[in-house]
Design an enzyme around this catalytic site. Structure first.
Site, PDB file in Angstrom:
ATOM      1  CB  SER A 125      29.685  10.166  24.635  1.00 46.20           C
ATOM      2  OG  SER A 125      30.896  10.709  25.134  1.00 46.20           O
ATOM      3  NE  ARG A 132      29.349  11.325  17.976  1.00 44.41           N
ATOM      4  CZ  ARG A 132      28.360  12.229  17.985  1.00 44.41           C
ATOM      5  NH1 ARG A 132      27.277  11.996  18.678  1.00 44.41           N
ATOM      6  NH2 ARG A 132      28.469  13.346  17.300  1.00 44.41           N
ATOM      7  CB  THR A 180      29.554  15.764  28.146  1.00 44.50           C
ATOM      8  OG1 THR A 180      29.619  14.530  27.417  1.00 44.50           O
ATOM      9  CG2 THR A 180      28.126  16.023  28.569  1.00 44.50           C
ATOM     10  CB  CYS A 233      32.689   2.275   6.629  1.00 43.53           C
ATOM     11  SG  CYS A 233      30.969   2.083   7.176  1.00 43.53           S
ATOM     12  CB  CYS A 248      24.532   4.616   7.372  1.00 47.35           C
ATOM     13  SG  CYS A 248      25.363   6.155   7.802  1.00 47.35           S
ATOM     14  CB  CYS A 250      30.151   7.050  12.527  1.00 44.04           C
ATOM     15  SG  CYS A 250      31.055   6.463  11.078  1.00 44.04           S
ATOM     16  CB  CYS A 276      32.269   7.765   4.612  1.00 41.32           C
ATOM     17  SG  CYS A 276      30.591   8.350   4.985  1.00 41.32           S
TER      18      CYS A 276
END
Length: 544
Positions: free
Chosen positions: A49, A298, A334, A490, A513, A516, A519
């Site tokens: 984050s 992400r 958060t 991606c 990968c 995240c 896709c």
């Protein structure tokens, strides 16, 4: 294994729920068994984050967090907001004209991964059992349709589906109540939202992809506590989003770009937009001469109040970014995720104290949520995202200034944005290809060297966790109609169209990968389904 409560995901929401459950149990001397399963190799391995956090929920959960050593070391000292006009020019926006929700006085710049590691330590000290490296792969149901718990995935299965010498069967974890706190687009939360029709009365959910890097910079360029936000260049062709650059401690900054996943041009590459953006003088002045030390990405659930599903189902609760509690007007999720977790813990503990054996839908959670500051905060921000989507950054920003600063979020109108992000992509024939700059290896980089810095790893010989519902769609539909956008949306180079003579082949590099989920969200055919790989696979973020 039997527990009172099973929590999926050791993020801020799940760990806050675990801590609050055990706090109540210890205060009342009631025996309680709580388990947290986490697919990452350790707590924090998959946490990424910005992050500037507001401490409101942490203050409630651990009032003496400073004395307890929580890793909040850099208070915000200054806010700066810019509109980037082109590759050289920018406008610095006066704080007087900024919606007050974006002011960060009293907040802290943190590594959310390190905060989660600290929360995990508190949870274990309170008596929570935490199982890192175990991916929750399946929802278990009782005969009456209520949720019974989860099953972790088998380990040691080959790509061909055969048991290897390292085979370990998954475990069933049964619970009176199950909390799904997997983060954005969690695949079990997605299943439950669909199965129980939890989003029936909600607007379409909306997402962004956040791409972030951690840099060591020259001491003379470092200004601890300085927070930069902005939007504009290089995003174009209707693509929207915003950048951030935060000065943390130890001569480090975090820099990133959030690209809304409602963009229409299939040639848009969020990764390359981010790499271009770092060359702008507003950011370059801090990064030049520095060294990039980590990379990650992400998806972010950003639909807000109007897109919230019902969060309860028979046998449990969906919390945090799995439900979509991020407050987009603050660019913060958060504190809201933590509060949703503590509310879930209080509703579940109350039910257990009253003798409930599980399987019920907890109306008490909805009552607690609707009377909480979390509900009030999200309601006041309900128009922020829809205004930007409908009116653009200038007019939408003006609307949000009026709504937030003059009406305190209670302007007597509610805007809606009910079109799914994936539906907004236009055919490639209607769009212009985008010519992105070539990485210079100093400020901008390629995808593969970036993925290397994320410490991403998956066991090579395991089933591919990126499932195609129809294997013909990428080449037969997405390629001719949309120039197969998976190659570009991606941020880790997972998807490629390989030309072999006159033939073309769609290749999935699942080893790359980052988990995240972009896709799963943006594919225009909704043909890609992200499921969990073996536990411990994926990125291993050290300080993100």
């Amino acid at each position: 294994m039997e527990f009172d409560v099973v929590i999926v995901g050791a993020g801020p929401s799940g760990l806050s729920a675990a801590c609050r459950l055990m706090q109540q149990a210890n205060e009342t001397e009631q025996e309680l068994t709580v388990c947290v399963v986490e697919k990452g190799s350790e707590i924090g391995a998959h946490i990424l984050s910005g992050a500037v956090i507001e401490t409101r929920a942490l203050d409630e959960l651990f009032p003496d967090w400073k004395g307890m050593g929580a890793p909040l070391n850099t208070p915000v000292t200054e806010d700066q907001i810019f509109m980037l006009r082109n590759e050289e020019a920018s406008i610095k926006v006066s704080n007087i004209l900024v919606p007050k929700t974006m002011h960060n006085h009293g907040n802290y710049i943190v590594s959310l991964g390190n905060l989660c590691r600290w929360l995990g330590e508190q949870a274990e000290q309170l008596g929570v059992e935490i199982f890192p490296g175990f991916a929750a792969a399946e929802v278990l149901y009782n005969d009456d349709g209520s949720v019974k718990g989860i099953a972790t995935g088998d380990m040691g299965i080959s790509e061909a589906g055969e048991q290897k010498d390292s085979y370990i069967p998954g475990m069933e974890l049964h619970a009176k109540y199950t909390i799904l706190s997997e983060g954005c687009r969690g695949h079990l939360g997605k299943e439950l939202i669909e199965n129980f029709d939890l989003a029936a009365e909600a607007d379409a959910q909306h997402y962004g992809v956040g791409i972030k890097e951690l840099w060591d910079i020259a001491p003379e360029n470092h200004k601890p506590g300085l927070v930069l936000h902005g939007s504009g260049w290089p995003l174009s062709d209707g693509a929207s989003g915003g950048f951030f650059l935060y000065h943390t401690d130890d001569n480090q900054v975090v820099v990133g770009l959030i690209v809304d996943l409602n963009y229409s041009n299939p040639y848009t590459s969020p990764f390359d937009e981010f790499q271009s953006m770092k060359h702008h003088p507003v950011l370059k002045q801090y990064l030049e001469g520095g060294k990039r030390v980590s990379y990650g990405a992400r998806a972010i659930t950003k639909g807000g109040f109007n897109s919230l599903p019902r969060m309860t189902f028979p046998g449990g609760i969906v919390t945090g970014c799995n439900a979509g509690t991020l407050n987009f007007s603050k660019i913060k999720g958060t504190h809201t995720a933590m509060k949703s977790g503590t509310l879930a813990a209080e509703a579940i503990f109350e039910a257990l104290q009253n003798g409930c054996e599980g399987g019920q839908e907890l109306q008490s959670f909805t009552d607690k949520f609707e009377s909480s500051w979390l509900y009030d905060e999200l309601f006041r921000s309900r128009n922020f995202g829809p205004a930007l989507h409908k009116f653009g950054p200038i007019l939408g920003g003006g609307f949000n200034f009026i709504d937030q600063n003059l009406f305190c979020g209670k302007i007597p109108v509610t805007l809606h944005d009910d079109k799914e992000d994936y539906e907004q992509m236009l055919p490639a024939s209607e769009c212009k290809p985008i010519d992105y700059l070539k990485p210079d290896g100093e400020l901008s980089f390629d995808k593969l060297s970036s993925v290397f810095l994320s410490n991403t790893n998956h066991e090579e010989d395991q089933p591919i966790h990126l499932k195609l519902k129809d294997e013909t769609i990428p080449l037969n539909r997405n390629l001719p109609q949309y120039a197969e956008p998976a190659q570009r949306y991606c941020p880790a180079g997972v998807y490629e169209v390989i030309e072999e003579g006159q033939e073309k082949r769609f290749q999935i590099n699942s080893q790359n990968c980052l988990h995240c989920k972009t896709c799963d969200i943006k594919d225009p055919a909704q043909n890609i389904r992200w499921v969990v790989p073996e536990g411990m696979g994926g990125p291993n973020y050290p300080n993100m």
